[in-house]
Design a protein around this motif. Structure first.
Motif, PDB file in Angstrom:
ATOM      1  N   ILE A  99      51.955  37.136  35.685  1.00  0.00           N
ATOM      2  CA  ILE A  99      52.139  36.952  37.200  1.00  0.00           C
ATOM      3  C   ILE A  99      51.123  35.848  37.732  1.00  0.00           C
ATOM      4  CG2 ILE A  99      51.591  38.488  39.070  1.00  0.00           C
ATOM      5  CD1 ILE A  99      52.103  40.943  37.501  1.00  0.00           C
ATOM      6  N   ASP A 100      50.322  35.738  37.407  1.00  0.00           N
ATOM      7  CA  ASP A 100      49.643  34.528  38.481  1.00  0.00           C
ATOM      8  C   ASP A 100      49.569  33.297  37.771  1.00  0.00           C
ATOM      9  OD1 ASP A 100      48.463  36.554  39.988  1.00  0.00           O
ATOM     10  OD2 ASP A 100      47.020  36.984  38.446  1.00  0.00           O
ATOM     11  N   GLY A 104      31.272  43.726  38.085  1.00  0.00           N
ATOM     12  CA  GLY A 104      32.144  43.558  37.663  1.00  0.00           C
ATOM     13  C   GLY A 104      32.926  44.714  36.791  1.00  0.00           C
ATOM     14  N   THR A 105      33.866  44.409  35.996  1.00  0.00           N
ATOM     15  CA  THR A 105      34.664  45.661  35.337  1.00  0.00           C
ATOM     16  C   THR A 105      33.899  45.921  34.065  1.00  0.00           C
ATOM     17  OG1 THR A 105      35.682  43.811  33.918  1.00  0.00           O
ATOM     18  CG2 THR A 105      36.744  44.305  36.156  1.00  0.00           C
ATOM     19  N   THR A 159      37.118  45.420  50.254  1.00  0.00           N
ATOM     20  CA  THR A 159      35.773  46.106  50.340  1.00  0.00           C
ATOM     21  C   THR A 159      34.605  45.023  50.794  1.00  0.00           C
ATOM     22  OG1 THR A 159      35.608  45.193  48.048  1.00  0.00           O
ATOM     23  CG2 THR A 159      36.221  47.659  48.486  1.00  0.00           C
ATOM     24  N   ARG A 163      39.161  36.976  45.140  1.00  0.00           N
ATOM     25  CA  ARG A 163      40.303  37.490  44.133  1.00  0.00           C
ATOM     26  C   ARG A 163      41.200  38.468  44.863  1.00  0.00           C
ATOM     27  NH1 ARG A 163      36.494  40.008  40.097  1.00  0.00           N
ATOM     28  NH2 ARG A 163      35.356  40.068  42.073  1.00  0.00           N
ATOM     29  N   THR A 167      51.149  39.090  44.310  1.00  0.00           N
ATOM     30  CA  THR A 167      52.093  38.429  43.323  1.00  0.00           C
ATOM     31  C   THR A 167      53.100  37.360  43.998  1.00  0.00           C
ATOM     32  OG1 THR A 167      53.668  40.299  43.842  1.00  0.00           O
ATOM     33  CG2 THR A 167      52.129  40.482  41.953  1.00  0.00           C
ATOM     34  N   PRO A 175      44.511  34.424  42.791  1.00  0.00           N
ATOM     35  CA  PRO A 175      45.496  35.482  42.705  1.00  0.00           C
ATOM     36  C   PRO A 175      44.849  36.037  41.312  1.00  0.00           C
ATOM     37  CG  PRO A 175      46.662  33.527  43.348  1.00  0.00           C
ATOM     38  CD  PRO A 175      45.172  33.221  42.893  1.00  0.00           C
ATOM     39  N   THR A 176      44.720  37.682  41.385  1.00  0.00           N
ATOM     40  CA  THR A 176      44.540  38.165  40.024  1.00  0.00           C
ATOM     41  C   THR A 176      45.358  39.535  40.213  1.00  0.00           C
ATOM     42  OG1 THR A 176      42.126  37.247  40.402  1.00  0.00           O
ATOM     43  CG2 THR A 176      42.476  39.254  38.828  1.00  0.00           C
ATOM     44  N   SER A 177      46.537  39.373  39.328  1.00  0.00           N
ATOM     45  CA  SER A 177      47.344  40.291  39.664  1.00  0.00           C
ATOM     46  C   SER A 177      47.407  41.477  38.429  1.00  0.00           C
ATOM     47  CB  SER A 177      48.681  39.629  39.863  1.00  0.00           C
ATOM     48  OG  SER A 177      48.624  38.905  41.067  1.00  0.00           O
ATOM     49  N   VAL A 178      47.526  42.444  38.897  1.00  0.00           N
ATOM     50  CA  VAL A 178      47.829  43.732  37.954  1.00  0.00           C
ATOM     51  C   VAL A 178      49.203  44.392  38.687  1.00  0.00           C
ATOM     52  CG1 VAL A 178      45.342  43.877  37.085  1.00  0.00           C
ATOM     53  CG2 VAL A 178      46.148  44.897  38.993  1.00  0.00           C
ATOM     54  N   THR A 179      49.739  45.193  37.987  1.00  0.00           N
ATOM     55  CA  THR A 179      50.980  45.720  38.499  1.00  0.00           C
ATOM     56  C   THR A 179      50.420  46.821  39.524  1.00  0.00           C
ATOM     57  OG1 THR A 179      51.091  47.290  36.770  1.00  0.00           O
ATOM     58  CG2 THR A 179      52.368  45.468  36.394  1.00  0.00           C
ATOM     59  N   GLU A 185      48.253  49.629  38.700  1.00  0.00           N
ATOM     60  CA  GLU A 185      46.727  49.421  38.038  1.00  0.00           C
ATOM     61  C   GLU A 185      46.098  48.729  39.436  1.00  0.00           C
ATOM     62  OE1 GLU A 185      47.322  47.984  33.711  1.00  0.00           O
ATOM     63  OE2 GLU A 185      48.199  46.592  35.060  1.00  0.00           O
ATOM     64  N   TYR A 212      44.446  50.076  42.084  1.00  0.00           N
ATOM     65  CA  TYR A 212      43.571  50.990  42.728  1.00  0.00           C
ATOM     66  C   TYR A 212      42.249  50.790  41.734  1.00  0.00           C
ATOM     67  CZ  TYR A 212      40.261  54.862  43.386  1.00  0.00           C
ATOM     68  OH  TYR A 212      39.191  55.595  43.453  1.00  0.00           O
ATOM     69  N   GLN A 213      42.624  50.753  40.447  1.00  0.00           N
ATOM     70  CA  GLN A 213      41.541  50.703  39.251  1.00  0.00           C
ATOM     71  C   GLN A 213      40.847  49.241  39.464  1.00  0.00           C
ATOM     72  OE1 GLN A 213      42.286  50.826  34.919  1.00  0.00           O
ATOM     73  NE2 GLN A 213      42.163  53.066  35.621  1.00  0.00           N
ATOM     74  N   GLU A 226      38.773  49.069  42.546  1.00  0.00           N
ATOM     75  CA  GLU A 226      37.649  49.905  42.053  1.00  0.00           C
ATOM     76  C   GLU A 226      36.438  49.446  41.446  1.00  0.00           C
ATOM     77  OE1 GLU A 226      37.188  53.074  43.569  1.00  0.00           O
ATOM     78  OE2 GLU A 226      35.419  53.693  42.653  1.00  0.00           O
ATOM     79  N   SER A 227      37.125  48.939  40.286  1.00  0.00           N
ATOM     80  CA  SER A 227      36.228  48.296  39.236  1.00  0.00           C
ATOM     81  C   SER A 227      35.852  46.880  39.470  1.00  0.00           C
ATOM     82  CB  SER A 227      37.015  48.541  37.799  1.00  0.00           C
ATOM     83  OG  SER A 227      38.011  47.816  37.789  1.00  0.00           O
ATOM     84  N   GLY A 228      36.316  46.148  40.640  1.00  0.00           N
ATOM     85  CA  GLY A 228      35.923  44.994  40.960  1.00  0.00           C
ATOM     86  C   GLY A 228      36.792  43.992  39.995  1.00  0.00           C
ATOM     87  N   VAL A 229      37.766  44.113  39.528  1.00  0.00           N
ATOM     88  CA  VAL A 229      38.689  43.064  38.963  1.00  0.00           C
ATOM     89  C   VAL A 229      39.192  42.247  40.169  1.00  0.00           C
ATOM     90  CG1 VAL A 229      40.815  42.665  37.737  1.00  0.00           C
ATOM     91  CG2 VAL A 229      39.494  44.225  37.079  1.00  0.00           C
TER      92      VAL A 229
END
Ligand code: NA
Ligand code: NA
Lengths: 209, 466, 315
Positions: free
Chosen positions: A143-144, B261-262, C128, C142, C146, C160-164, C167, C169-170, C173-176
């Motif tokens: 994607i990125d 972080g994660t 946040t 970050r 997309t 850009p740090t893309s999850v679908t 994912e 929220y996660q 929440e987890s700081g990705v």
């Protein structure tokens, strides 16, 4: 548990093929392990960059997703050679001699059928993402960063093909054991009781503490 | 035959394949692929000329799964958590932990056994896999206990049981797998495992002290360590603390503010610290290579089950079985708590014959939606729910319960991997010996699980803070 | 005929037109033609187009930005700062582009045929920590964004740090990621609003394009009556979607207040600078690179601009 099982060898053709293939398989497993190690380094770089320099690693997720098939699948044949994929051996563990080799032959054959089909399916998955006429031959990308996905997708049919070779050798080994009525055939993970298997597993950590 | 019947037949077939000794990963994939072919062919009315089409569509659908499901940033935790455990071993952390625990707490009744439990709990904070933990401590702790006169069966049982702590106390590969399957927050689940893990360790400790007070010939306390000896034992074990703190801060910042972080990153930084320590302690390239190959083997074994089972799960999606099962469960006229207890008992029985990861992967796709439906749905508010907790909290609570069940299964006969491993390490112990020795811990685990069911706050307190 | 339909997440405003379509079609054919809508059971969301091409299911929804290489032609609709203001305009430009032969041809390579769009409003950020209301604060951010949106944020130093979406929220929440760009419904249904402290009310960088497609073979093997029922229901399904989404937008301010999320307004000069950096230059770059790949990029781009003008004029 992934565990060491004993695979016997002698100077027969089958055994030499087994050992030859094992070199390839072990190298592939090492690549998987190195991948896990690099994953660790990648995270260290990412965290340092982000928290230290406000420079997050671009495409961190992309790189992880590209590396995962290599780590998680590439060395699969090596695990199969060692009999390391877990199973329930209550029934198999009670068998001996020809009935045992027959049972092993049948389940191994079923796995071979499965894996040949999955080579086809995972190749098709790769093929849909691959197009020689496109930039970077890519018809599907992350994607990125837009990294082409086809190399990661190609890992699967390659690893599964090596696994198929391994399964063919094991079929040969079990078949030979069945026909000749052997008690300790070469080139197949010898059925040990679950306890013996665990013993071999435990042996790996002996002498290191 | 409708899709749900096909789903049931294929599921039955899968169980037969597993019992017959086909490797779990391949049995699940085989059943899934077979089921997909069946379902696609059924859509064409079993027309022989359409079989080729059904085969091709099924094969290509299944062929997407290994790459598609494995290429996930969340699952990348698993190899990292495994690597960290192997590196910790080479860094000498296990020995250091045991020494520290011995000098500090072996003075209580049943001292060395209690020390073993706590050293294992400490190691659990860097190791993501139970079986590896049991193998390592069998080497270190059992000889020490035998020296001071413990019954060898009991000594082995302590190690086998304490090894299960590694999957509750984060990092934990199996908690990550649960989180992925049910699509819940990995960080919160890892956090949720922390207190139940310590709680389990505490229950084990109470059991051991109780046995030591009741039984006359139980191992004696070990006393006589000077304070100097005690403090000297701490520094070598300190990296564990550093790793624990880092992983916690990467999941959740206790001082408020953002996490660092994660969980993946936390695990990786922890692994890196342990790696540096191992290098400093003189780990050679050959040993690193061993650690990497062992990591690869264990990771690949786990991932094979994951993609294999997910092919079966993809088939379940086409057969619509999970929602049918959920509908059935919610239509039963029993109290939700009774049904939940029955589900947990079913896990105890199933777990006698299966390993933990395979069991969870095979059952969760069907059981998890049913439990969530039982509670009132994935998004239900606490006040409208059957178990008195919101949907996401129920997911976490149930996760800890099933993981604890799965860990319990690692020590129950006839298939109890931890016991096999402990027996494997010690030439003087048979599997039967270890199973005998571990029996008292069934009571401890039963008590733990009952308390976790009765007081969900033990599980939910920490994640509800985050 | 029974069709399997692959979507993801949970039922939400974004999928209401599909449910409406299923209802309408079943009604019109007297229950002869039904749709079985599966949320995630049939495929991973980034592989829905693969599933259509295989023939595993007959209908699916996907987003262009998940895999631009699979659907290059329609990525024109994801360019930042196109100036689409309403959902109606979004429908008009999307369907105009879907009707272009270059799009039909590219979709045909996946054995897919465009059915309708899933119009979404501008993708604003939630985040946040301290609100980021100046361009300078996007440096090193970050952001889950997309396609063209990701490009826009990249142009001002974002990462850009893309999850679908499943994912997202996660990841937050987890700081990705620090921030997530979504339409309102998605901030609600994927829960990103629950962990956010602020929302940009007027950044309006663009949106994402998520068509609903059907498998060509399946479409052609419908009876005439079934095909007629399907085709004739699209406008009504879209109308239902627009009405439903409109309700959601009306309640948005209430939601923000309830969740205690601060509404951030960005100053006009900051917005203008963002547009200068991430608007025209990214459009030009898109046209150049797509033309080089042999697509009628200029034509597609002008189609969007032209349709937008017509759609405005008709109001
Ligand atoms: Na652990
Ligand atoms: Na068991």
């Amino acid at each position: 548990m992934a565990g060491g099982a004993s695979v016997l060898s002698d100077d027969s053709l089958l055994s030499r093929l087994d050992l030859g293939l094992q070199h390839v398989e072990r190298a592939m497993a090492l690549v998987s392990g190195i991948g896990a190690f690099l994953l660790m380094c990648l995270a260290v770089v990412s965290v340092t960059g982000r928290n230290g320099f406000n420079e997050p690693l671009p495409g961190y997720v992309d790189w992880i997703e590209t590396a995962m098939p290599l780590i998680a699948i590439f060395g699969i044949a090596y695990v199969q050679r060692l009999g390391g994929h877990i199973r329930m051996d209550i029934v198999v563990g009670a068998l001996k001699g020809r009935p045992l080799w027959l049972a092993e032959f049948i389940t191994t054959f079923a796995v071979l059928v499965l894996m040949v089909l999955l080579v086809w399916g995972s190749w098709a998955h790769f093929d849909r993402s691959f197009d020689m006429t496109r930039p970077m031959w890519s018809r599907d990308s992350t994607i990125d960063l837009g990294l082409p996905l086809w190399p990661a997708k190609l890992v699967v049919p390659v690893a599964f093909s090596v696994l198929c070779l391994r399964l063919v050798l094991q079929l040969w080994g079990y078949g030979r054991a069945f026909v000749l009525g052997l008690s300790e055939p070469v080139a197949v993970p010898l059925v040990m009781s679950a306890a013996e298997l665990a013993a071999a597993e435990a042996n790996q950590v002996k002498g290191h503490d | 035959m409708d899709n749900i019947e096909i789903g049931l037949w294929v599921t039955g077939g899968l169980l037969v394949l597993v019992v017959l000794g086909m490797r779990v990963a391949f049995a699940a994939a085989f059943a899934g692929l077979f089921g997909l072919i069946w379902i696609f062919w059924a859509r064409k009315g079993y027309d022989p000329s359409e079989f080729g089409w059904a085969l091709e569509v099924a094969v290509k659908t299944a062929g997407q799964v290994p790459h598609g499901k494995v290429a996930s940033q969340a699952l990348s935790l698993i190899p990292t958590f495994i690597l960290i455990g192997y590196l910790a071993y080479y860094a000498g952390l296990t020995r250091a932990l045991f020494e520290a625990a011995k000098r500090w707490i072996a003075w209580v009744p049943g001292g060395l056994a209690v020390s073993t439990v706590f050293a294992t709990a400490g190691f659990a904070a860097v190791s993501g896999a139970s079986v590896a933990t049991a193998a390592v401590f069998a080497r270190i702790a059992i000889p020490e206990m035998l020296k001071v006169g413990y019954d060898k069966r009991f000594a082995a049982g302590v190690v086998a049981a304490a090894g299960t702590l590694a999957s509750l106390i984060p990092p934990s590969a199996i908690l990550v797998i649960y989180a992925i399957i049910v699509e819940q927050d990995v960080g919160k689940l890892l956090l949720a495992g922390f207190i139940p893990g310590l709680f389990s360790a505490f229950v084990y400790m109470m059991l051991i002290i109780g046995l030591a007070l009741v039984l006359p010939n139980f191992g004696p306390p070990v006393r006589g360590f000077t304070w100097k000896e005690r403090f000297v034992s701490l520094p070598p074990a300190l990296p564990i603390v550093a790793v624990v703190v880092i992983i916690i801060f990467f999941v959740y910042n206790p001082f408020g503010g953002d996490a660092w972080g994660t969980p993946t990153e936390g695990g990786a930084i922890g692994a890196f610290i342990v790696f540096c320590m191992a290098v400093w302690r003189g780990m050679r390239f050959a040993e690193l290579k061993d650690a990497l190959i062992e990591t690869a083997k264990l990771s690949i074994m786990i991932f094979s089950i994951i993609w294999g089972v997910l092919i079966y799960v993809r088939f379940l999606g086409f057969a619509d079985l999970p929602s049918a099962f959920a509908d059935w469960i919610t239509s039963l006229h029993y109290s939700p708590m009774l049904i939940l207890v029955c589900i947990l008992l079913a896990y105890a029985v199933l777990g006698m014959f299966m390993d933990a990861i395979g069991m969870l992967l095979l059952t969760l796709p069907v059981v998890y939606p049913a439990v969530m439906a039982l509670n009132g749905g994935a998004m239900v508010a606490a006040e409208d729910s059957a178990f008195g907790m919101s949907g996401p909290m129920c997911a976490i609570w149930f996760g800890i319960l099933v993981v604890k069940m799965a860990e319990f299964c690692l020590i129950t006969p006839p298939i109890g991997l931890n016991c096999f491993v402990v027996a494997g390490v010690r030439d003087d112990l048979s599997v039967q010996d270890v199973f005998r020795g571990v029996t008292p811990f069934f009571i401890a685990d039963g008590v733990t699980i009952a308390l976790l069911v009765a007081f969900p706050a033990i599980v939910l307190w920490l994640p509800s803070m985050a | 005929t029974e069709w399997n339909v692959s979507v993801w997440g949970s039922r939400r405003a974004f999928t209401e037109h599909i449910h409406k379509l299923a209802d309408l079609v079943a009604e019109k054919t007297g229950g002869e033609f039904t749709m079985n809508i599966s949320y995630g059971g049939l495929s991973k969301n980034t592989e829905n187009l693969d599933g259509i091409s295989i023939g595993a299911f007959e209908m699916a929804q996907f987003c262009a930005g998940y895999h631009p290489d699979k659907n290059r032609a329609i990525t024109v609709l994801e360019l930042p700062f196109l100036g689409v203001n309403t959902l109606e305009e979004e429908v008009a430009v999307s369907h105009a582009v879907y009707d272009h032969p270059a799009v039909a041809e590219e979709m045909a390579q996946w054995n897919a045929k465009m059915l309708m769009t899933s119009p979404m409003p501008q993708y604003n950020l939630v985040g946040t920590g301290e609100p980021r209301d100046e361009l300078a604060e996007f440096d090193g951010m970050r952001v889950r964004a997309t396609g063209g949106l990701g490009e826009a944020f990249r142009a001002v130093g974002g990462v850009p740090t893309s999850v679908t979406s499943s994912e997202a929220y996660q990841a937050m929440e987890s700081g990705v990621v620090d921030t997530v760009a979504f339409a309102q419904h998605a901030h609600l249904s994927f829960g990103t609003i629950n962990t956010a402290t602020w929302w940009t009310a007027n950044l309006n960088p663009g949106t994402v394009n998520c068509p609903v497609v059907v498998n060509i073979d399946a479409y052609e093997s419908l009876t005439d009556a079934e095909r007629e029922a399907l085709d004739s229901s699209i406008d009504e399904a879209i109308a239902f979607y627009l009405e439903n989404y409109g309700e959601l937008l009306k309640q948005w301010d209430t939601v923000l207040a309830e969740k205690n999320v601060q509404k951030v307004m960005i100053a006009d000069e900051e917005l203008a600078r963002f547009q200068d950096i991430a608007g025209k230059p990214i459009h030009d770059e898109w046209i150049t690179s797509m033309s080089a790949q042999g697509l009628p990029a200029q034509e597609l781009y002008e189609l969007v601009v032209g349709t937008l003008k017509t759609a405005r004029a008709s109001n």
